[in-house]
Scaffold this motif. Structure first.
Motif, PDB file in Angstrom:
ATOM      1  N   VAL A   1      70.385  46.143  20.258  1.00  0.00           N
ATOM      2  CA  VAL A   1      69.082  46.503  19.674  1.00  0.00           C
ATOM      3  C   VAL A   1      68.448  45.272  19.025  1.00  0.00           C
ATOM      4  O   VAL A   1      69.096  44.578  18.231  1.00  0.00           O
ATOM      5  N   ILE A   2      67.197  45.020  19.379  1.00  0.00           N
ATOM      6  CA  ILE A   2      66.478  43.880  18.792  1.00  0.00           C
ATOM      7  C   ILE A   2      65.445  44.439  17.815  1.00  0.00           C
ATOM      8  O   ILE A   2      64.561  45.218  18.200  1.00  0.00           O
ATOM      9  N   ILE A   3      65.568  44.058  16.555  1.00  0.00           N
ATOM     10  CA  ILE A   3      64.618  44.528  15.538  1.00  0.00           C
ATOM     11  C   ILE A   3      63.659  43.375  15.260  1.00  0.00           C
ATOM     12  O   ILE A   3      64.092  42.289  14.864  1.00  0.00           O
ATOM     13  N   VAL A   4      62.379  43.616  15.466  1.00  0.00           N
ATOM     14  CA  VAL A   4      61.402  42.539  15.208  1.00  0.00           C
ATOM     15  C   VAL A   4      60.703  42.830  13.886  1.00  0.00           C
ATOM     16  O   VAL A   4      59.961  43.805  13.758  1.00  0.00           O
ATOM     17  N   GLY A   5      60.948  41.975  12.902  1.00  0.00           N
ATOM     18  CA  GLY A   5      60.333  42.126  11.579  1.00  0.00           C
ATOM     19  C   GLY A   5      61.392  42.182  10.498  1.00  0.00           C
ATOM     20  O   GLY A   5      62.319  42.996  10.564  1.00  0.00           O
ATOM     21  N   GLY A   6      61.252  41.309   9.525  1.00  0.00           N
ATOM     22  CA  GLY A   6      62.238  41.247   8.436  1.00  0.00           C
ATOM     23  C   GLY A   6      61.624  41.619   7.109  1.00  0.00           C
ATOM     24  O   GLY A   6      61.835  40.974   6.084  1.00  0.00           O
ATOM     25  N   GLY A   7      60.833  42.701   7.120  1.00  0.00           N
ATOM     26  CA  GLY A   7      60.375  43.284   5.862  1.00  0.00           C
ATOM     27  C   GLY A   7      61.323  44.409   5.493  1.00  0.00           C
ATOM     28  O   GLY A   7      62.428  44.537   6.061  1.00  0.00           O
ATOM     29  N   VAL A   8      60.878  45.261   4.568  1.00  0.00           N
ATOM     30  CA  VAL A   8      61.755  46.338   4.133  1.00  0.00           C
ATOM     31  C   VAL A   8      62.101  47.270   5.302  1.00  0.00           C
ATOM     32  O   VAL A   8      63.241  47.756   5.411  1.00  0.00           O
TER      33      VAL A   8
END
Ligand SMILES: Cc1cc2nc3c(=O)[nH]c(=O)nc-3n(C[C@H](O)[C@H](O)[C@H](O)COP(=O)(O)OP(=O)(O)OC[C@H]3O[C@@H](n4cnc5c(N)ncnc54)[C@H](O)[C@@H]3O)c2cc1C
Length: 404
Positions: free
Chosen positions: A33-40
């Motif tokens: 799984v690729i998660i794009v975005g390093g906010g909350v």
């Protein structure tokens, strides 16, 4: 064009020590799984996926928690932005009730995380107040109270005679334990620290610049040419979704916040609650662990060019004046002023789930004033979905519920 979604001197990144910096990507890698975005939102996803032993990689184009997460008021309430009777024309009563219940479930989840890993993010579970100081809105507030009371939510009705607060309340709904507050920068880092130990790989300063889909894989190309291959990509990039879709999610506004300097006698005057008024657009306020007040609101139509200092200053000044009117006995001095994009939806909930036309493209978009709670629900439900378990409640957040 690069649209500035955040502007000003953001309290949470200023008052929190830098906890940890992550490397940028220097290789081609593979994952599930690729998660794009390093906010909350990305951090919440990282936490739930790694907790369920799903291989995942998170990439953030700049620094962790420096997007909308750095300016979110982090005033958490189970209720939605509008009152139930207003929302009725956009959705059903059953869905509104379920949304309230899910809000409580998400609050409980955050509390459980804190209980398990320690309170490093100034978390506090508090009561939540919705109120009006206007005679003509008393009926509307009474209706909202009745709706919640009859459906079993722990609420108290407040009128002028029973008002325990130092500011004027003509009618109010006080939800016992219905809210919470924390430092979103610290919470994001706390989640990532745990997730790293559970196997999540995190890369800062690693922008996704291209995404391609093949029959079995999705490939995300990053800014320095390295690729991340996976089975699914999850968009957790906040209001920046154009790399993945042309669809416009939600209606954007620009919203403003100001935060005071620490106030000496705050605890004697301010009862520990998170508060929202019933105006349109509304104002909301909370305290911090170092005795400040943050107040937000004054929303205006989205300004793609929010660098208009003069316009921003007018909104900040109005928020400062409102706070001084609410708490005339407190020594209010504003230390931080900031603003940014905010997106709302007609039924007040965000978007969670698969793209209707692409099985490998998933979304976790916490739009609406409860963005953080929706992200928690997204983390819970999407990680289950990846393992083949469809949560019935996911349909409330369907990506195409307003059309393709
Ligand atoms: C002023 C304000 C007050 C708010 N108050 C509340 C509140 O009280 N309670 C609440 O629940 N919600 C609130 N919200 C909503 C809340 O901000 C959001 O739900 C939440 O903070 C958004 O977090 P996020 O991680 O989705 O977005 P962001 O924090 O913006 O994170 C997205 C990240 O993705 C990164 N990114 C974007 N594109 C790429 C790319 N191509 N490659 C790699 N990385 C990329 C960005 O750099 C960014 O760091 C508020 C919002 C605003 C603006």
């Amino acid at each position: 064009m690069m649209i500035p979604y955040v502007q000003g001197d953001c309290i949470f990144t200023r008052i929190s020590p830098l906890t940890k910096q992550y490397e940028y990507l220097t290789d081609d890698i593979e994952t599930d799984v690729i998660i794009v975005g390093g906010g909350v939102t990305g951090a919440i996803l990282g936490y739930y996926f790694s907790k369920r032993n799903i291989k995942a990689v998170l990439i953030e184009k700049s620094r962790i928690a420096h997007g909308s997460t750095s300016i979110t008021t982090s005033l958490l309430q189970y209720e939605l932005d509008s009152n139930a009777m207003e929302l009725k024309s956009y959705t059903s009563i059953a869905i509104i009730l379920r949304s309230y219940e899910l809000g409580i479930k998400a609050l409980d989840e955050i509390e459980e995380f804190i209980a398990e890993y320690g309170n490093t993010c100034d978390f506090k579970r508090v009561d939540s107040l919705l109120y009006t100081a206007k005679d003509q809105e008393k009926k509307e507030i009474a209706q909202e109270y009745k709706f919640r009371k009859e459906n079993g939510f722990p609420v108290e009705f407040i009128n002028q005679e029973t008002n325990p607060f130092s500011f004027e309340v003509k009618a109010g709904v006080l939800s016992k334990g219905g809210g919470a507050q924390f430092n979103p920068y610290k919470y994001t880092h706390a989640l990532l620290e745990v997730s790293c130990k559970n196997g999540l790989r995190i890369y800062e300063n690693t922008e996704a610049v291209d995404v391609r889909y093949s029959e079995k894989l999705v490939t995300v190309e990053t800014v320095f040419g390295h690729k991340v291959k996976g089975k699914v990509v999850i968009v957790a990039s906040g209001y920046n979704t154009h790399l993945f879709t042309k669809k416009a999610f939600g209606t954007k506004t620009t919203t403003f916040n100001v935060a005071t300097r620490p106030i000496n006698n705050l605890e004697n005057i301010y009862k520990g609650v998170v508060v929202r008024d019933n105006e349109d657009p509304y104002h909301y306020f909370r305290t911090t662990s170092d005795n400040r007040i943050i107040i937000g609101g004054e929303d205006i139509n989205f300004l793609p060019d929010i660098l208009n200092e003069e316009l921003c200053m007018k909104s900040y000044d109005r928020l400062e004046q409102r706070l001084k009117n609410l708490f005339p006995k407190l020594n209010i001095e504003i230390e931080y002023r900031y603003c940014g994009a905010f997106a709302s939806t007609d039924d007040n909930v965000g978007f969670l789930g698969k793209d209707p036309k692409n099985e490998k493209l998933w979304y976790c978009l916490g739009y609406g004033a409860n963005g953080i709670l929706f992200a928690v629900l997204g983390g819970m439900m999407l990680s289950k979905l990846y393992l083949g378990e469809v949560d019935e409640d996911l349909k409330l957040f369907k990506v195409d519920r307003f059309g393709a």
